[in-house]
Design a protein around this motif. Structure first.
Motif: not given
Length: 225
Positions: A167-194
């Motif tokens: 994860c590249f970000v910390e609390p307090g950071a302001t991000l724009q939609r579509g901005e990179r915030f992290g990655l996971i190495r070698f197979g994984s999943r992302l959950d979004v809670y709408l």
């Protein structure tokens, strides 16, 4: 050059050391056997491809919620966000994007806003396509507070072969939609809670492109994402 750019994508810096390791092993394999060496070449190319980080064109219409990951929608169901984020203890619509080892693994924020919380929790490494992976697996959770005050949770979940959430970000950071915030190495999943009351615009089995595919849209009165 334009055709080269179609096939050769830039690599995220996180992958440099891994490609170097694969390349070094490949040289050793060539000393043992030409056949093994060419297998090593194939694996090195795959490693480079795994860490590719292509540019994406993110829709800019207000109110859109964008997929944070490449992959396939594996689950859509009500679920309570991770307790460590401090969000209300009520079920929200959870949309899960499963990434296999051939997907691009750079993650992008679904909405614009302030990172209110970031919480890492160690865990197990079940197949990320399973429902219990959201509860039992290693995960890193983020809560994004939008300009309209609504909150959205996005959770990086390690999978069967994944062993490192970045994860590249910390609390307090302001991000724009579509901005990179992290990655996971070698197979994984992302959950979004709408956010409460927001319905998904995708279906199970649909292919997602991080930073581009629309997951959902806020009601017109709430469009500040």
């Amino acid at each position: 050059m334009q055709m080269m750019g179609t096939f050769i994508k830039p690599m995220h810096p996180e992958g440099i050391k891994f490609v170097a390791i694969f390349a070094a092993v490949t040289l050793v394999l060539f000393l043992i056997s030409t056949f093994l060496g060419w297998i090593g070449v194939g694996l090195t190319v795959w490693c480079y491809y795994f860490f590719r980080d292509p540019e994406r064109v993110t829709p800019d219409r207000p109110g859109l919620i964008i997929s944070p990951a490449d992959g396939v929608i594996s689950l859509i169901e009500p679920a309570v966000p991770p307790a460590e984020l401090g969000m209300p203890d009520e079920a929200l619509t959870r949309v899960s994007v499963f990434m296999n080892v051939f997907n691009c693994h750079v993650n992008r924020t679904p909405v614009s806003g302030e990172i209110r919380a970031v919480s890492y929790r160690p865990g197990k490494f079940f197949n990320a396509s399973l429902d219990k992976a959201s509860v039992d697996n290693e995960r890193n959770s983020l809560c994004v507070k939008m300009d309209n005050g609504q909150e959205l949770a996005v959770v990086q979940i390690a999978g069967l072969v994944a062993r490192r959430i970045v994860c590249f970000v910390e609390p307090g950071a302001t991000l724009q939609r579509g901005e990179r915030f992290g990655l996971i190495r070698f197979g994984s999943r992302l959950d979004v809670y709408l956010p409460k009351g927001v319905e998904p615009m995708v279906c199970i089995g649909q292919t997602m492109i991080a930073g581009e595919t629309v997951l959902a849209e806020l009601p017109a009165s709430d469009e500040s994402a």
